[in-house]
Design a protein around this motif. Structure first.
Motif, PDB file in Angstrom:
ATOM      1  N   LYS A   1       3.233   6.759  -8.206  1.00 20.58           N
ATOM      2  CA  LYS A   1       4.440   7.330  -7.631  1.00 20.58           C
ATOM      3  C   LYS A   1       4.414   8.827  -7.925  1.00 20.58           C
ATOM      4  O   LYS A   1       4.257   9.230  -9.085  1.00 20.58           O
ATOM      5  CB  LYS A   1       5.655   6.671  -8.276  1.00 20.58           C
ATOM      6  CG  LYS A   1       6.962   7.220  -7.779  1.00 20.58           C
ATOM      7  CD  LYS A   1       8.081   6.295  -8.193  1.00 20.58           C
ATOM      8  CE  LYS A   1       9.274   7.085  -8.674  1.00 20.58           C
ATOM      9  NZ  LYS A   1      10.251   6.239  -9.313  1.00 20.58           N
TER      10      LYS A   1
ATOM     11  N   LEU B   1      10.000   7.559   3.607  1.00 24.04           N
ATOM     12  CA  LEU B   1      10.085   6.767   2.377  1.00 24.04           C
ATOM     13  C   LEU B   1       9.027   7.185   1.351  1.00 24.04           C
ATOM     14  O   LEU B   1       9.092   6.767   0.208  1.00 24.04           O
ATOM     15  CB  LEU B   1       9.928   5.274   2.700  1.00 24.04           C
ATOM     16  CG  LEU B   1      11.017   4.659   3.570  1.00 24.04           C
ATOM     17  CD1 LEU B   1      10.697   3.198   3.866  1.00 24.04           C
ATOM     18  CD2 LEU B   1      12.376   4.759   2.896  1.00 24.04           C
ATOM     19  N   ASP B   2       8.053   7.953   1.785  1.00 29.14           N
ATOM     20  CA  ASP B   2       6.997   8.383   0.862  1.00 29.14           C
ATOM     21  C   ASP B   2       7.267   9.741   0.227  1.00 29.14           C
ATOM     22  O   ASP B   2       6.452  10.223  -0.553  1.00 29.14           O
ATOM     23  CB  ASP B   2       5.660   8.439   1.598  1.00 29.14           C
ATOM     24  CG  ASP B   2       5.250   7.086   2.129  1.00 29.14           C
ATOM     25  OD1 ASP B   2       5.142   6.162   1.308  1.00 29.14           O
ATOM     26  OD2 ASP B   2       5.072   6.935   3.346  1.00 29.14           O
TER      27      ASP B   2
ATOM     28  N   ARG C   1       0.842  -1.207   0.000  1.00 26.40           N
ATOM     29  CA  ARG C   1       0.000   0.000   0.000  1.00 26.40           C
ATOM     30  C   ARG C   1       0.870   1.247   0.000  1.00 26.40           C
ATOM     31  O   ARG C   1       0.564   2.236  -0.611  1.00 26.40           O
ATOM     32  CB  ARG C   1      -0.901  -0.018   1.235  1.00 26.40           C
ATOM     33  CG  ARG C   1      -1.810   1.177   1.375  1.00 26.40           C
ATOM     34  CD  ARG C   1      -3.032   0.826   2.188  1.00 26.40           C
ATOM     35  NE  ARG C   1      -2.692   0.465   3.548  1.00 26.40           N
ATOM     36  CZ  ARG C   1      -3.271   1.010   4.631  1.00 26.40           C
ATOM     37  NH1 ARG C   1      -4.192   1.916   4.490  1.00 26.40           N
ATOM     38  NH2 ARG C   1      -2.929   0.623   5.835  1.00 26.40           N
ATOM     39  N   LYS C   2       1.981   1.177   0.730  1.00 28.18           N
ATOM     40  CA  LYS C   2       2.903   2.298   0.714  1.00 28.18           C
ATOM     41  C   LYS C   2       4.283   1.803   1.085  1.00 28.18           C
ATOM     42  O   LYS C   2       4.410   0.678   1.573  1.00 28.18           O
ATOM     43  CB  LYS C   2       2.375   3.438   1.589  1.00 28.18           C
ATOM     44  CG  LYS C   2       2.781   3.489   3.022  1.00 28.18           C
ATOM     45  CD  LYS C   2       1.931   4.493   3.761  1.00 28.18           C
ATOM     46  CE  LYS C   2       2.691   5.505   4.598  1.00 28.18           C
ATOM     47  NZ  LYS C   2       3.998   5.218   5.083  1.00 28.18           N
ATOM     48  N   ALA C   3       5.285   2.631   0.869  1.00 26.48           N
ATOM     49  CA  ALA C   3       6.666   2.200   1.064  1.00 26.48           C
ATOM     50  C   ALA C   3       6.858   1.602   2.452  1.00 26.48           C
ATOM     51  O   ALA C   3       6.424   2.175   3.452  1.00 26.48           O
ATOM     52  CB  ALA C   3       7.596   3.390   0.878  1.00 26.48           C
TER      53      ALA C   3
ATOM     54  N   ALA D   1      -0.856   1.338  13.026  1.00 33.90           N
ATOM     55  CA  ALA D   1      -0.491   0.128  12.297  1.00 33.90           C
ATOM     56  C   ALA D   1      -1.337  -0.004  11.035  1.00 33.90           C
ATOM     57  O   ALA D   1      -0.893  -0.559  10.030  1.00 33.90           O
ATOM     58  CB  ALA D   1      -0.666  -1.103  13.187  1.00 33.90           C
ATOM     59  N   ASP D   2      -2.564   0.496  11.089  1.00 32.87           N
ATOM     60  CA  ASP D   2      -3.476   0.347   9.948  1.00 32.87           C
ATOM     61  C   ASP D   2      -3.776   1.672   9.266  1.00 32.87           C
ATOM     62  O   ASP D   2      -4.045   1.710   8.075  1.00 32.87           O
ATOM     63  CB  ASP D   2      -4.798  -0.266  10.417  1.00 32.87           C
ATOM     64  CG  ASP D   2      -4.605  -1.667  10.949  1.00 32.87           C
ATOM     65  OD1 ASP D   2      -3.905  -2.443  10.290  1.00 32.87           O
ATOM     66  OD2 ASP D   2      -5.130  -1.966  12.036  1.00 32.87           O
ATOM     67  N   TYR D   3      -3.794   2.750  10.054  1.00 30.85           N
ATOM     68  CA  TYR D   3      -4.068   4.080   9.503  1.00 30.85           C
ATOM     69  C   TYR D   3      -2.712   4.663   9.148  1.00 30.85           C
ATOM     70  O   TYR D   3      -1.860   4.857  10.019  1.00 30.85           O
ATOM     71  CB  TYR D   3      -4.771   4.918  10.567  1.00 30.85           C
ATOM     72  CG  TYR D   3      -5.083   6.330  10.144  1.00 30.85           C
ATOM     73  CD1 TYR D   3      -6.320   6.650   9.603  1.00 30.85           C
ATOM     74  CD2 TYR D   3      -4.141   7.348  10.291  1.00 30.85           C
ATOM     75  CE1 TYR D   3      -6.603   7.952   9.222  1.00 30.85           C
ATOM     76  CE2 TYR D   3      -4.419   8.644   9.904  1.00 30.85           C
ATOM     77  CZ  TYR D   3      -5.653   8.939   9.375  1.00 30.85           C
ATOM     78  OH  TYR D   3      -5.934  10.227   8.997  1.00 30.85           O
ATOM     79  N   LYS D   4      -2.480   4.916   7.875  1.00 36.35           N
ATOM     80  CA  LYS D   4      -1.116   5.174   7.437  1.00 36.35           C
ATOM     81  C   LYS D   4      -0.856   6.639   7.106  1.00 36.35           C
ATOM     82  O   LYS D   4      -1.451   7.192   6.182  1.00 36.35           O
ATOM     83  CB  LYS D   4      -0.818   4.314   6.196  1.00 36.35           C
ATOM     84  CG  LYS D   4      -0.602   2.857   6.569  1.00 36.35           C
ATOM     85  CD  LYS D   4       0.595   2.727   7.477  1.00 36.35           C
ATOM     86  CE  LYS D   4       0.713   1.359   8.120  1.00 36.35           C
ATOM     87  NZ  LYS D   4       1.743   1.337   9.166  1.00 36.35           N
ATOM     88  N   ILE D   5       0.053   7.234   7.880  1.00 35.82           N
ATOM     89  CA  ILE D   5       0.485   8.600   7.580  1.00 35.82           C
ATOM     90  C   ILE D   5       1.787   8.527   6.778  1.00 35.82           C
ATOM     91  O   ILE D   5       2.464   7.500   6.783  1.00 35.82           O
ATOM     92  CB  ILE D   5       0.670   9.419   8.874  1.00 35.82           C
ATOM     93  CG1 ILE D   5       1.776   8.849   9.753  1.00 35.82           C
ATOM     94  CG2 ILE D   5      -0.633   9.474   9.662  1.00 35.82           C
ATOM     95  CD1 ILE D   5       2.129   9.726  10.946  1.00 35.82           C
ATOM     96  N   PRO D   6       2.146   9.591   6.075  1.00 37.60           N
ATOM     97  CA  PRO D   6       3.359   9.532   5.251  1.00 37.60           C
ATOM     98  C   PRO D   6       4.608   9.390   6.118  1.00 37.60           C
ATOM     99  O   PRO D   6       4.667   9.898   7.231  1.00 37.60           O
ATOM    100  CB  PRO D   6       3.376  10.885   4.530  1.00 37.60           C
ATOM    101  CG  PRO D   6       2.032  11.481   4.727  1.00 37.60           C
ATOM    102  CD  PRO D   6       1.452  10.876   5.962  1.00 37.60           C
ATOM    103  N   SER D   7       5.579   8.684   5.584  1.00 37.61           N
ATOM    104  CA  SER D   7       6.878   8.582   6.247  1.00 37.61           C
ATOM    105  C   SER D   7       7.942   9.095   5.283  1.00 37.61           C
ATOM    106  O   SER D   7       7.638   9.448   4.141  1.00 37.61           O
ATOM    107  CB  SER D   7       7.161   7.137   6.633  1.00 37.61           C
ATOM    108  OG  SER D   7       7.435   6.382   5.475  1.00 37.61           O
TER     109      SER D   7
ATOM    110  N   GLU E   1       5.576  -0.986   3.852  1.00 36.53           N
ATOM    111  CA  GLU E   1       4.444  -1.660   4.478  1.00 36.53           C
ATOM    112  C   GLU E   1       4.421  -3.149   4.157  1.00 36.53           C
ATOM    113  O   GLU E   1       5.068  -3.601   3.208  1.00 36.53           O
ATOM    114  CB  GLU E   1       3.141  -1.040   3.962  1.00 36.53           C
ATOM    115  CG  GLU E   1       2.813   0.261   4.618  1.00 36.53           C
ATOM    116  CD  GLU E   1       2.815   0.139   6.117  1.00 36.53           C
ATOM    117  OE1 GLU E   1       2.169  -0.779   6.651  1.00 36.53           O
ATOM    118  OE2 GLU E   1       3.496   0.947   6.768  1.00 36.53           O
TER     119      GLU E   1
END
Lengths: 287, 765
Positions: free
Chosen positions: B628, B688-689, A188-190, B680-686, A192
């Motif tokens: 991307k 790597l993004d 889903r994203k880098a 763990a499930d709700y994804k914020i940018p890191s 993961e």
């Protein structure tokens, strides 16, 4: 959050570790790299009164190799495999897989044995060891045991390991020098966990093909294997053949796939097969 | 007026004054604070989205060794007879009062001196409910018979909400309208009419420092230590709840680990105050990361936008209808509804506009202010709509925008003339950084490439007040007393630069005193890009007041004009020793005129305009839907950048945050239950993004009315970021997605549908 109070032990032998686990019963947990267990303890999703850290057992951090196979101790980290510190039986597949596990911080501490023991369906090593025809070895109160990697997992987070067993290592047969492989996963994203994954290995007239990141154990694709064994090049007509074979394999597996999972798995499989035939995808995953 | 001599503090990237403390781990946060005798509270929460509470069984919790007390609303009522609060509506009970309105609502609190004991005991509480049907979707809720609240209870502080008082049988908490010209006649006369509906998802602020408050009530006085963006508001609202004068309530705020609009108004403060009042001991509640999902969120919304466009490219009429999913309690949602509503036709000069913007109660966690105050949700609709029109009529996307953008002096939809808003400049700079006019590699086969841009507008909450005190001590050193909360945006540094510029000091030598309502004067709140402009002006006025007082003192001492005697010497002359102060004050409230209640028209809707443009270049893997972001360009109008590096940090930080809301972040509900309430499930940018190329800039510009030409910029790069990415994806795959977030799966489904091979689940629509 932080975990609840727990007792921490760091044995130096497998026997000692098993003894500590037997004493702790249901409330004891093995910890290796801690990359899954520590967050779960912190979130209080897992309770453990006793942690048995196998990181102090020297033999489990080692590896050995001969010309037939490589044995990798359970406490070898993803990073050691990624950077080639450990002999590679897989013509580059294992270092490649290791390099795509989560992020570097996780790879520095996370171990191959920890990943297999937890058996998160999305874990890369479940599919990889199954595809490589590896043997998983463990030891418990009843002595040493082992099984082929593709029989190790029953379901998500459920393996042949008993409550006081310690996974000690993985024995991986060397691929023939001319064997090729391909693998592709979708995240889903880098960094993961993957939500679709495929792996194909071709050695002469024999192939092995697996889907990972399913709802349970990796799925072996026998129809696909038969089909792919005859491929020498990638041709456009193969797409339809692979799709048919995959559908037959999924039907045989008895597992449920949503429409999107099926499409994603198919794409991962097609790319893996193409890659195994020396056909580089336009963009490798995660890059 | 005192003549000012620029001394080089403005336009200088002064390093953060607090940077060293933060890097050394020495900065003060409420989380670190422990008071003697302090109890910890842990919350028992509702498991149903809508239900009557039949009973709450706290006996097992009370029996746990170490538990001091278990508290429900009945206990709270013994110390606060009317335990309801909220900035717009007094609709939120301190703890659930007979009814729960969302899954996750606080029902009871366990107090113990060990937080682990409190947590364990809270897990033993049980409640029996009579379940009610729940309403979760804003469109459904606007017309539903299922009402979240029996009656609307607007707070007295908002005069424009008084007409809603006592209204029953509705979930619509505010019905904002704006009318300009005749929109229907405009459509009738237009060559083309377009209508589209867009949706935004519910998301969370995710400050890295979760909510935390400590109340210490004793002897008829109270001190609140709280991670709040608005200490003055907290004091006023707590004084109201307690029926006490403001001077018995003290609110102290150290550094914040992020706020983003979440830590505004009342959050945990009413609860810890009630608890401390009840037990006469200090009480601390600090939420876990997971509990933050149940505190306050970003509004989901559904926006239908309709435009009349002529063949020559002129947009002649636009109608906007937005339903905002406000969740179970209004919080500041009605203000979001109104403020984002009035700019929802976009940064365009359109003669006929009609806007209807509705705040709707639902059985979800409450929604409130979040960086951009609704403007990003509105821009998602109007800027995707702009590209759709341009594509349909084969207009150049930049020239079509340019033709319709508001020019200097032209009235915005509210009738307020636009001044100092560099819409064209930011757009052109984005286009330039994207090499928009050069040939573009569109990819082929599996990988398709696209690019898009978008322009955003935001009105600033008004009218709001800031007061500042500048104090020169006996040795001439300077203290600045302000209620602005430095939550990572760098306000301490910027305010020090303003004082220093006026007084001829170095910004690094100014000491900024953090909010403490016993010490620092009133400020409306650190919110909505207002601090640099409002507090910055107050600080400037206070510093100028100091200069006047220095002049007065010089005259009093009989010094010759321009004697240049240091302030410390002057004070020594006056008092005979190192003593005394020179205190300057400044207060600022911008001109404002209330909009006409029927038409929303006003000549002064906002003190300045938030202006930003964004551009994106994307690569889509058409076989997987993977996207991307190759390049992300964010350009804002900051007026004069007082601290250029701080501005660029705000631009990039806001863009990363909005990128999360665009690509991955989404609170997913099933039957009213949040299913992904953890990081763990709700994804914020890191890290790597981050896009390969990430460009964050501001244009040369000047806000005439701002301090040293500056304006606020904390939100400007959020506004149009989502449509810039959405338009880029559409440019690549030929389909416009209408719903955020833009996931792999939704992109993949859209591609398959377009190719005539829809996935089974999409086959029937």
């Amino acid at each position: 959050m932080k975990p609840g109070a727990l007792a921490y032990f760091k044995p130096t032998t497998v026997t000692e570790a098993i003894g500590l686990l037997v004493d702790g019963g249901m409330d004891a947990k093995v910890i290796a790299g801690g990359q899954s267990l520590v967050p779960m303890l912190n979130l209080r999703m897992v309770a453990a009164e006793r942690l048995v850290d196998v990181g102090g057992i020297a033999e489990m951090k080692q590896w050995s190799a001969d010309d037939r196979e490589v044995w990798i101790g359970a406490c070898v980290t993803h990073d050691q495999i990624q950077i080639g510190e450990v002999a590679d039986p897989s013509n580059g597949l294992m270092p490649k897989v290791a390099s795509k596990i989560a992020y570097q911080a996780v790879r520095n501490r996370g171990t191959i044995g920890g990943s297999l023991s937890l058996a998160d369906p999305a874990a890369d090593w479940l599919t990889t060891t199954a595809a490589l025809g590896a043997t998983i070895e463990w030891e418990g109160p009843d002595g040493k045991k082992s099984c082929p990697a593709d029989e190790f997992v029953f379901a998500a987070y459920t393996t042949q390991l008993d409550i006081s067993d310690v996974l000690t290592g993985v024995r991986i047969p060397r691929l023939p020098p001319d064997a090729t492989w391909g693998t592709y996963k979708l995240c889903r994203k880098a960094g993961e966990f993957a939500h679709a994954m495929a792996m194909v290995i071709s050695a002469g007239a024999r192939s092995r093909a697996f889907l990972g990141a399913t709802d349970g154990a990796p799925i072996r694709l026998m129809h696909t294997e038969t089909l792919v064994a005859d491929f020498r090049n990638w041709e456009s007509g193969h797409t339809a053949l692979v799709s048919q074979a995959l559908e037959a394999d999924i039907a045989d597996s008895g597992r449920e796939f949503t429409d999107i999972q099926l499409w994603q798995s198919r794409t991962c499989l097609l790319r893996s097969i193409q890659m195994s035939l020396g056909f580089q995808p336009i963009k490798p995953e995660g890059v | 007026m005192v003549a000012l001599m620029p001394v080089g503090n403005i336009g200088r990237s002064v390093p953060r004054l607090e940077g060293r403390d933060k890097v050394m781990g020495q900065a003060e946060y409420t989380h670190h604070l422990r008071l003697p005798g302090m109890l910890y509270g842990k919350i028992f929460r509702s498991t149903l989205p809508h239900a009557l509470i039949k009973s709450v069984d706290t006996s097992a919790a009370k029996a746990v060794e170490g538990v001091f007390r278990v508290v429900t609303i009945d206990d709270i009522r013994t110390v606060i007879p009317h335990p309801y609060y909220g900035p717009a509506f007094h609709d939120q009970p301190v703890l659930a009062d007979g009814k729960v309105r969302f899954a996750g609502e606080p029902v009871a609190v366990v107090l113990a001196s060990d937080p682990r004991v409190a947590e364990y005991a809270a897990s033993l509480i049980t409640a029996e409910y009579e379940e009610l049907p729940a309403v979760l979707d804003e469109v459904e809720a606007a017309a539903s018979d299922i009402c979240v609240h029996d009656e609307l209870k607007p707070a007295a502080t908002f005069p424009d909400l008084q007409h809603l008082k006592g209204r029953r049988g509705t979930n619509v908490a505010l019905d904002y309208r704006l009318v300009r010209g005749d929109v229907e006649a405009g459509f009738a006369a237009a060559d083309h009419v377009f209508e589209h509906t867009f949706r935004c998802q519910q998301a969370m602020h995710t400050p890295m420092e979760p909510f935390v408050s400590i109340a210490d009530v004793r002897d008829g006085r109270m001190t609140l230590h709280t991670a709040s963006q608005g200490p003055s508001f907290v004091r006023i609202e707590m004084a109201r709840l307690l029926g006490w004068p403001e001077n018995r309530v003290r609110v102290k705020v150290p550094h914040l680990g992020g706020g983003f609009g979440g830590k505004l108004y009342i959050k945990l403060e009413a609860l810890v105050t009630s608890l401390s009042l009840l037990v006469q001991r200090p009480v601390k509640i600090s939420l876990t990361m997971e509990e933050q999902f149940f505190m306050v969120t970003k509004h989901a919304c559904t926006f239908t936008i309709k435009s009349g466009v002529n063949n020559d490219g002129k947009v002649v009429a636009r109608k906007c209808r937005i339903l905002w999913n406000g969740g179970a309690y209004a919080d500041i949602g009605p203000r979001v509804t109104q403020k984002a509503g009035f700019t929802s036709a976009g940064p365009y000069d359109i003669d006929n506009v009609e806007i209807e913007s509705l705040a709707v109660y639902t059985n979800r966690p409450p929604a409130g202010a979040l960086r951009g105050f609704g403007a990003p949700q509105a821009a998602w609709a109007y800027e995707c709509h702009t590209d759709l029109i341009a594509e349909a009529l084969n207009f150049d996307k930049i020239e079509f925008r340019r033709q319709n953008l508001l020019k200097e002096g032209r009235p915005q939809a509210s009738g307020t003339p636009v001044h100092d808003a560099a819409f064209e400049k930011v757009m052109d700079q984005v286009a330039d950084r994207l090499d928009w006019h050069k040939p573009f590699n569109r990819g082929n086969g599996r990988i398709l490439r696209g690019r898009g841009l978008a322009v955003g507008i935001k009105g600033i909450t008004s009218p709001t007040t800031s007061v500042a005190i500048v104090n020169l001590y006996g040795d001439g050193s300077c203290g600045l007393y302000i209620g602005t909360v430095d939550m990572g945006q760098g306000s301490d540094t910027v305010m020090a630069q303003i004082v220093a510029e006026v007084l001829g000091l170095d910004a690094e030598a100014v000491h900024v005193i953090h909010p403490d309502t016993d010490v620092t004067p009133y400020d409306m709140g650190t919110l909505g890009s207002r601090s640099t402009f409002h507090m910055g002006t107050a600080v400037r006025l206070a510093a100028e007041d100091v200069l006047r007082k220095i002049d007065d003192l010089a005259k009093e001492l009989g010094l010759p004009p321009n004697s240049n005697l240091p302030v410390s010497e002057m004070l020594r002359k006056k008092y005979g020793m190192q003593a005394g102060n020179i205190i300057g004050t400044g207060s600022f409230i911008p001109d404002y005129k209330k909009p006409d209640p029927e038409t929303g028209q006003t000549p002064k809707a906002t003190p300045f305009w938030g202006v930003g443009a964004n551009g994106a270049e994307v690569e889509i893997d058409t076989e997987t839907g993977e996207v991307k972001i190759v390049k992300l360009v964010n350009v804002v109008d900051a007026g004069v950048a007082i601290n250029p590096r701080a501005v660029r940090q705000q631009v990039s930080g806001a863009a990363i945050m909005q990128m999360g809301f665009t690509m991955t972040e989404n609170m997913v509900f099933r039957d009213g239950q949040l299913t992904n309430g953890s990081l763990a499930d709700y994804k914020i940018p890191s890290l790597l993004d981050m896009p390969e190329q990430f460009v964050n800039e501001y244009v040369e510009s000047r806000q005439q009315s701002g301090p040293f030409g500056a304006k606020g910029t904390g939100e400007s790069s959020t506004i149009a970021l989502s449509p810039a990415i959405g338009n880029a994806i559409a440019d690549a795959i030929g389909v416009h997605l209408t719903d955020l977030p833009l996931t792999q799966e939704s992109i993949f489904r859209a591609i398959q549908k377009k190719n005539g091979t829809p996935l089974p689940e999409d086959d029937n629509d």
